[in-house]
Design a protein around this motif. Structure first.
Motif, PDB file in Angstrom:
ATOM      1  N   LYS A  89     -13.275 -16.749  28.546  1.00 28.02           N
ATOM      2  CA  LYS A  89     -12.983 -15.647  27.625  1.00 28.02           C
ATOM      3  C   LYS A  89     -12.406 -16.168  26.313  1.00 28.02           C
ATOM      4  N   GLU A 138     -12.391 -18.324  34.516  1.00 27.80           N
ATOM      5  CA  GLU A 138     -12.884 -17.111  33.857  1.00 27.80           C
ATOM      6  C   GLU A 138     -12.100 -16.840  32.576  1.00 27.80           C
ATOM      7  N   ALA A 139     -10.776 -17.021  32.644  1.00 32.63           N
ATOM      8  CA  ALA A 139      -9.939 -16.821  31.457  1.00 32.63           C
ATOM      9  C   ALA A 139     -10.253 -17.860  30.384  1.00 32.63           C
ATOM     10  N   MET A 160     -11.631 -13.732  44.634  1.00 36.68           N
ATOM     11  CA  MET A 160     -11.659 -14.784  43.613  1.00 36.68           C
ATOM     12  C   MET A 160     -10.365 -15.596  43.684  1.00 36.68           C
ATOM     13  N   THR A 161     -10.478 -16.914  43.733  1.00 35.28           N
ATOM     14  CA  THR A 161      -9.308 -17.779  43.819  1.00 35.28           C
ATOM     15  C   THR A 161      -8.613 -17.879  42.462  1.00 35.28           C
ATOM     16  N   LYS A 162      -7.393 -18.429  42.479  1.00 36.80           N
ATOM     17  CA  LYS A 162      -6.656 -18.620  41.226  1.00 36.80           C
ATOM     18  C   LYS A 162      -7.418 -19.542  40.280  1.00 36.80           C
ATOM     19  N   LYS A 210      -2.100 -16.612  30.827  1.00 33.19           N
ATOM     20  CA  LYS A 210      -2.634 -16.336  32.166  1.00 33.19           C
ATOM     21  C   LYS A 210      -3.157 -17.621  32.811  1.00 33.19           C
ATOM     22  N   GLN A 249      -4.488 -14.744  27.188  1.00 36.40           N
ATOM     23  CA  GLN A 249      -5.382 -15.370  28.165  1.00 36.40           C
ATOM     24  C   GLN A 249      -4.902 -16.785  28.491  1.00 36.40           C
ATOM     25  N   GLU A 267     -10.655 -19.984  40.118  1.00 32.03           N
ATOM     26  CA  GLU A 267     -11.800 -19.250  39.562  1.00 32.03           C
ATOM     27  C   GLU A 267     -11.352 -18.277  38.472  1.00 32.03           C
ATOM     28  N   LYS A 268     -10.206 -17.630  38.695  1.00 33.30           N
ATOM     29  CA  LYS A 268      -9.672 -16.721  37.673  1.00 33.30           C
ATOM     30  C   LYS A 268      -9.295 -17.492  36.410  1.00 33.30           C
ATOM     31  N   LEU A 298      -1.793 -19.285  36.295  1.00 31.48           N
ATOM     32  CA  LEU A 298      -2.675 -19.473  37.449  1.00 31.48           C
ATOM     33  C   LEU A 298      -2.741 -20.930  37.887  1.00 31.48           C
TER      34      LEU A 298
END
Length: 333
Positions: free
Chosen positions: A13, A9-10, A1-3, A34, A31, A5-6, A38
């Motif tokens: 959330k 995702e965060a 998973m790329t930065k 984060k 989050q 994509e992360k 990223l």
């Protein structure tokens, strides 16, 4: 998973958690920290670090440091108190704990189970009831204030996650669209000479550098790329043309001899547009871009615009790619 994509995702959330009330504000804050890390969002990293660990104070401990105070004020912590600008400094985790403790305190205040007798019983009960009411009202007011401040922070974290989700999602779409366009155009670039292809690669190498001098060279390379392209295409579509002047469909005569590559391009584009089933504004776009490059270079030479920025170079390269692609695509229409 790329930065990226992360980070997305965060963002999900935070957004889902706040909307569904399934995540605490302090967890949403982590989050967001984060996400900022990223995405290399430095200003947000500083802000969220303060939000998590506290806003730094001056050496005497009496005041918030000026820069930190400004960050807090502009990010929702500021308000006006008796005509003065002030901020609240409680962290999200502190507000959450305070609200829980205050709710418990309210439940503990009661006159139930109290037994008072004697001549002054009625007065004592009234005094006790009033004291409980005052204390309860005070705690309820504190709860309301704490919840309001926590809601402000929660709203700010939500807004940040939403903004970054939109930015990243749009960036992915734009990148996907441009990649698709680029793929189609690259097939056409293979028809150009090796020298022109090398110039195109040189442009891409320059934009990836952190050397400001190379940004200026990137503009020059883009211009030379158009020169090469105009020369090759003019020879292709006007192989036997020996005259100095070329008469356009509007009746205007333009010089296509020597280094007049703009005019050569205009002649080629007019010919291609005449063969194309659809109208286009490729010619005007290219002339605008070339004039913009020349003006930027002239300003730099005069010292008015001493440095070519990376943004200038990126804009030039993207527009060059699009314009050259449009020319080459016209050939297949």
């Amino acid at each position: 998973m790329t930065k990226t994509e992360k980070a997305l995702e965060a963002c999900e959330k935070v957004l889902d958690g706040i909307e569904e009330n399934s995540i605490s504000t302090s967890s949403a804050l982590l989050q967001c920290l984060k996400i900022s890390r990223l995405l290399n969002d430095y200003n947000a990293i500083v802000w969220f670090q303060y939000e998590y660990g506290g806003y730094p104070r001056t050496d005497d401990g009496k005041h918030i440091q000026s820069e930190a105070w400004n960050i807090a004020y502009k990010n929702g912590r500021g308000y006006i108190d008796e005509g003065n600008k002030v901020i609240f400094t409680e962290l999200a985790s502190e507000l959450e704990e305070k609200i829980v403790a205050q709710h418990k305190a309210v439940n503990n205040f009661s006159t139930q189970g109290t037994a008072i007798s004697g001549d002054y019983a009625l007065g004592a009960v009234n005094n006790l009831t009033s004291a409980v009411a005052r204390s309860t009202n005070g705690i309820v007011s504190n709860i309301a204030l704490s919840e309001k401040r926590l809601s402000i922070l929660k709203s700010r974290y939500y807004d940040y996650a939403l903004k970054k989700q939109i930015e990243v999602a749009f960036g992915n779409v734009a990148e996907s669209v441009f990649s698709e366009y680029r793929k189609k155009v690259e097939n056409k670039f293979s028809d150009l000479s090796k020298d022109t292809i090398l110039k195109l690669q040189a442009v891409e190498d320059k934009i990836n550098s952190d050397n400001p001098e190379l940004y200026s060279q990137a503009l020059t390379t883009c211009r030379r790329l158009f020169e090469n392209t105009s020369k090759e295409l003019f020879e292709q579509y006007f192989p036997e043309y020996k005259d100095r002047m070329y008469k356009t469909k509007s009746g205007k005569e333009i010089d296509v001899s020597g280094d007049h590559f703009k005019n050569k391009l205009s002649a080629v584009i007019e010919t291609l547009e005449g063969k194309s089933a659809t109208k286009s504004i490729v010619g005007s776009n290219i002339i605008y871009l070339l004039d913009w490059i020349d003006n930027l270079n002239d300003l730099q030479c005069k010292g008015v615009h001493s440095d070519i920025s990376k943004q200038d170079a990126m804009r030039c390269i993207i527009q060059t790619y699009i314009c050259l692609g449009d020319i080459l695509n016209l050939q297949s229409d």
